[in-house]
Design a protein around this motif. Sequence first.
Motif, PDB file in Angstrom:
ATOM      1  N   PRO A  31      -0.105 -60.479 -19.001  1.00  2.86           N
ATOM      2  CA  PRO A  31      -0.684 -61.522 -19.868  1.00  2.86           C
ATOM      3  C   PRO A  31      -0.705 -61.159 -21.347  1.00  2.86           C
ATOM      4  O   PRO A  31      -0.973 -62.027 -22.181  1.00  2.86           O
ATOM      5  CB  PRO A  31      -2.116 -61.668 -19.322  1.00  2.86           C
ATOM      6  N   ALA A  32      -0.403 -59.908 -21.677  1.00  2.00           N
ATOM      7  CA  ALA A  32      -0.294 -59.517 -23.082  1.00  2.00           C
ATOM      8  C   ALA A  32       1.138 -59.199 -23.473  1.00  2.00           C
ATOM      9  O   ALA A  32       1.392 -58.721 -24.584  1.00  2.00           O
ATOM     10  CB  ALA A  32      -1.190 -58.311 -23.372  1.00  2.00           C
ATOM     11  N   LEU A  33       2.077 -59.452 -22.581  1.00  2.00           N
ATOM     12  CA  LEU A  33       3.504 -59.176 -22.802  1.00  2.00           C
ATOM     13  C   LEU A  33       3.746 -57.698 -23.143  1.00  2.00           C
ATOM     14  O   LEU A  33       4.696 -57.365 -23.846  1.00  2.00           O
ATOM     15  CB  LEU A  33       4.082 -60.060 -23.921  1.00  2.00           C
ATOM     16  N   HIS A  34       2.897 -56.829 -22.624  1.00  2.00           N
ATOM     17  CA  HIS A  34       2.994 -55.406 -22.959  1.00  2.00           C
ATOM     18  C   HIS A  34       3.836 -54.700 -21.902  1.00  2.00           C
ATOM     19  O   HIS A  34       3.483 -54.675 -20.727  1.00  2.00           O
ATOM     20  CB  HIS A  34       1.599 -54.777 -23.025  1.00  2.00           C
ATOM     21  N   PRO A  35       4.950 -54.109 -22.289  1.00  2.00           N
ATOM     22  CA  PRO A  35       5.795 -53.396 -21.325  1.00  2.00           C
ATOM     23  C   PRO A  35       5.076 -52.175 -20.738  1.00  2.00           C
ATOM     24  O   PRO A  35       4.051 -51.719 -21.251  1.00  2.00           O
ATOM     25  CB  PRO A  35       7.003 -52.966 -22.155  1.00  2.00           C
ATOM     26  N   ASP A  36       5.643 -51.642 -19.671  1.00  2.00           N
ATOM     27  CA  ASP A  36       5.149 -50.429 -19.033  1.00  2.00           C
ATOM     28  C   ASP A  36       6.162 -49.315 -19.310  1.00  2.00           C
ATOM     29  O   ASP A  36       7.101 -49.113 -18.539  1.00  2.00           O
ATOM     30  CB  ASP A  36       5.001 -50.649 -17.527  1.00  2.00           C
ATOM     31  N   PRO A  37       6.021 -48.587 -20.415  1.00  2.00           N
ATOM     32  CA  PRO A  37       7.017 -47.567 -20.782  1.00  2.00           C
ATOM     33  C   PRO A  37       7.196 -46.500 -19.717  1.00  2.00           C
ATOM     34  O   PRO A  37       8.314 -46.012 -19.512  1.00  2.00           O
ATOM     35  CB  PRO A  37       6.461 -46.979 -22.087  1.00  2.00           C
ATOM     36  N   ALA A  38       6.120 -46.122 -19.019  1.00  6.89           N
ATOM     37  CA  ALA A  38       6.226 -45.090 -17.989  1.00  6.89           C
ATOM     38  C   ALA A  38       7.129 -45.564 -16.848  1.00  6.89           C
ATOM     39  O   ALA A  38       7.937 -44.789 -16.316  1.00  6.89           O
ATOM     40  CB  ALA A  38       4.846 -44.714 -17.469  1.00  6.89           C
ATOM     41  N   ALA A  39       6.993 -46.838 -16.454  1.00  6.07           N
ATOM     42  CA  ALA A  39       7.840 -47.374 -15.389  1.00  6.07           C
ATOM     43  C   ALA A  39       9.292 -47.442 -15.836  1.00  6.07           C
ATOM     44  O   ALA A  39      10.205 -47.114 -15.067  1.00  6.07           O
ATOM     45  CB  ALA A  39       7.342 -48.763 -14.972  1.00  6.07           C
ATOM     46  N   ILE A  40       9.511 -47.867 -17.074  1.00  3.44           N
ATOM     47  CA  ILE A  40      10.876 -47.922 -17.585  1.00  3.44           C
ATOM     48  C   ILE A  40      11.476 -46.524 -17.649  1.00  3.44           C
ATOM     49  O   ILE A  40      12.633 -46.304 -17.273  1.00  3.44           O
ATOM     50  CB  ILE A  40      10.910 -48.600 -18.971  1.00  3.44           C
ATOM     51  N   GLN A  41      10.671 -45.551 -18.097  1.00  2.00           N
ATOM     52  CA  GLN A  41      11.152 -44.170 -18.166  1.00  2.00           C
ATOM     53  C   GLN A  41      11.540 -43.645 -16.792  1.00  2.00           C
ATOM     54  O   GLN A  41      12.584 -42.985 -16.637  1.00  2.00           O
ATOM     55  CB  GLN A  41      10.074 -43.272 -18.774  1.00  2.00           C
ATOM     56  N   LYS A  42      10.722 -43.932 -15.789  1.00  2.00           N
ATOM     57  CA  LYS A  42      11.023 -43.483 -14.423  1.00  2.00           C
ATOM     58  C   LYS A  42      12.357 -44.034 -13.950  1.00  2.00           C
ATOM     59  O   LYS A  42      13.172 -43.312 -13.360  1.00  2.00           O
ATOM     60  CB  LYS A  42       9.906 -43.921 -13.472  1.00  2.00           C
ATOM     61  N   LYS A  57      24.591 -40.212 -18.622  1.00  2.00           N
ATOM     62  CA  LYS A  57      24.841 -38.770 -18.676  1.00  2.00           C
ATOM     63  C   LYS A  57      23.797 -38.004 -19.472  1.00  2.00           C
ATOM     64  O   LYS A  57      23.721 -36.778 -19.365  1.00  2.00           O
ATOM     65  CB  LYS A  57      26.232 -38.510 -19.275  1.00  2.00           C
ATOM     66  N   GLU A  58      23.005 -38.696 -20.290  1.00  2.00           N
ATOM     67  CA  GLU A  58      22.050 -38.016 -21.151  1.00  2.00           C
ATOM     68  C   GLU A  58      20.652 -38.576 -20.935  1.00  2.00           C
ATOM     69  O   GLU A  58      20.479 -39.722 -20.523  1.00  2.00           O
ATOM     70  CB  GLU A  58      22.442 -38.179 -22.625  1.00  2.00           C
ATOM     71  N   HIS A  59      19.659 -37.740 -21.256  1.00  2.00           N
ATOM     72  CA  HIS A  59      18.272 -38.188 -21.166  1.00  2.00           C
ATOM     73  C   HIS A  59      17.953 -39.133 -22.320  1.00  2.00           C
ATOM     74  O   HIS A  59      18.392 -38.917 -23.453  1.00  2.00           O
ATOM     75  CB  HIS A  59      17.321 -36.987 -21.219  1.00  2.00           C
ATOM     76  N   ILE A  60      17.191 -40.169 -22.019  1.00  2.00           N
ATOM     77  CA  ILE A  60      16.726 -41.112 -23.033  1.00  2.00           C
ATOM     78  C   ILE A  60      15.209 -41.124 -23.005  1.00  2.00           C
ATOM     79  O   ILE A  60      14.598 -41.307 -21.949  1.00  2.00           O
ATOM     80  CB  ILE A  60      17.267 -42.530 -22.781  1.00  2.00           C
ATOM     81  N   ASP A  61      14.588 -40.906 -24.165  1.00  2.00           N
ATOM     82  CA  ASP A  61      13.142 -40.991 -24.297  1.00  2.00           C
ATOM     83  C   ASP A  61      12.789 -42.437 -24.632  1.00  2.00           C
ATOM     84  O   ASP A  61      13.021 -42.906 -25.755  1.00  2.00           O
ATOM     85  CB  ASP A  61      12.656 -40.046 -25.397  1.00  2.00           C
ATOM     86  N   VAL A  62      12.246 -43.143 -23.658  1.00  2.00           N
ATOM     87  CA  VAL A  62      11.972 -44.573 -23.820  1.00  2.00           C
ATOM     88  C   VAL A  62      10.999 -44.825 -24.969  1.00  2.00           C
ATOM     89  O   VAL A  62      11.129 -45.817 -25.705  1.00  2.00           O
ATOM     90  CB  VAL A  62      11.440 -45.160 -22.499  1.00  2.00           C
ATOM     91  N   THR A  63      10.035 -43.937 -25.158  1.00  2.00           N
ATOM     92  CA  THR A  63       9.055 -44.167 -26.221  1.00  2.00           C
ATOM     93  C   THR A  63       9.699 -44.147 -27.599  1.00  2.00           C
ATOM     94  O   THR A  63       9.202 -44.800 -28.530  1.00  2.00           O
ATOM     95  CB  THR A  63       7.932 -43.110 -26.176  1.00  2.00           C
ATOM     96  N   GLN A  64      10.808 -43.417 -27.748  1.00  2.00           N
ATOM     97  CA  GLN A  64      11.515 -43.372 -29.032  1.00  2.00           C
ATOM     98  C   GLN A  64      12.315 -44.643 -29.288  1.00  2.00           C
ATOM     99  O   GLN A  64      12.818 -44.855 -30.395  1.00  2.00           O
ATOM    100  CB  GLN A  64      12.440 -42.152 -29.078  1.00  2.00           C
ATOM    101  N   HIS A  65      12.442 -45.469 -28.267  1.00  2.00           N
ATOM    102  CA  HIS A  65      13.194 -46.724 -28.396  1.00  2.00           C
ATOM    103  C   HIS A  65      12.291 -47.916 -28.078  1.00  2.00           C
ATOM    104  O   HIS A  65      12.737 -48.909 -27.498  1.00  2.00           O
ATOM    105  CB  HIS A  65      14.421 -46.692 -27.477  1.00  2.00           C
ATOM    106  N   SER A  66      11.025 -47.796 -28.452  1.00  2.00           N
ATOM    107  CA  SER A  66      10.048 -48.863 -28.244  1.00  2.00           C
ATOM    108  C   SER A  66       9.275 -49.107 -29.533  1.00  2.00           C
ATOM    109  O   SER A  66       8.973 -48.166 -30.272  1.00  2.00           O
ATOM    110  CB  SER A  66       9.063 -48.491 -27.128  1.00  2.00           C
ATOM    111  N   ASP A  67       8.957 -50.355 -29.788  1.00  2.00           N
ATOM    112  CA  ASP A  67       8.049 -50.743 -30.857  1.00  2.00           C
ATOM    113  C   ASP A  67       7.122 -51.812 -30.282  1.00  2.00           C
ATOM    114  O   ASP A  67       7.440 -53.003 -30.285  1.00  2.00           O
ATOM    115  CB  ASP A  67       8.806 -51.269 -32.072  1.00  2.00           C
TER     116      ASP A  67
END
Length: 332
Positions: free
Chosen positions: A287-298, A310-320
């Motif tokens: 209801p706040a349109l807030h993503p779940d970064p931990a779920a996306i990272q998993k 092939k490489e690790h991606i830090d989801v928090t570095q690609h979120s605003d």
Amino acid sequence: MPGLAALVAAVSILGVAAAQSDEPLKIRIGWAVAPAQLTPILFEHPGLARHLGTSYTLEPTRFAGSSVALQALAAGELDLTPMTFNVLGPAILSAGLTDLRIVADEVRDGVEGYDTNRYMVAKDGGIAKIEDLKGKIVATNGLGGGQDIFMRVMLRKHKLEYPGDFTIVEAQFPNMKALLADKKVDLIVGVKPFTMDPGLQAIAQDLFTQREAVGMTDFLFLTARTGFIAKNRAALVDFFEDDIRATRWYIDPANHDAAIAIVAAFLKMPPERLGWVFTHNDLYRDPALHPDPAAIQKNVDMLQDFGFIKEHIDVTQHSDLTIVEDAAKRLK
């Protein structure tokens, strides 16, 4: 008087520039399937879009899947692009969109107490287990898209690899039933509202679900590039304020009948076939349109484990997430 004429011309030009700068921002936004994505009907109910036409206008464009929408974003044809976690990696690592940012949520699959997407086979097709798909043809809505990767992950768990063990064909969601009925494919992706079709239910059954394949997924989220965000942040906060207000209106049980009427009109379907929409028998919407970064990272980490990236991606570095957070604060 040449000097005066030049001055008048300069003032006129400045006036035009000022007027242009005051024009609402046109937000070009992609979507693939409704009502999972509210985009094409977001503001159909009067009074939800308080800032529409003032600080922004909305231009929705339909795409077959998130991988196709990504191409449009890279080409500068979209401003807000729906994306699944499996497309996020290639966008950053292969397409060079290192300035891509997750900005808002759309829907999540597999949340406890809510629905999940399905992978379906014909009841008379002779396929009783996943291993029976060896040598068969499966349909997805887009190579490299969310449902495609989820399906491949599940088949890989059962020792089936693409392209050696099965064939993939692309098809739009409305055409899945016909392909299965005509035995042109052996497995299809089932998403609502198409899985509620009595004709499909008569001939098809679940082989597995998305939840079984990959667990809970923050399935669809909106992305934008940093340049667009920096230049238009105020208008984006206005848009997401309206988006949050609209989303809350749609998922409020008190508005269910009116919301279903809007969906039915858009899909040209009888309202009685859409009673599941915006209930626990639907996908989950925050209801706040807030993503779940931990779920996306998993899920992104899972793609690396399976070799899709092939490489690790830090989801928090690609979120605003500050845009939707600021927008939600206005509605408290």
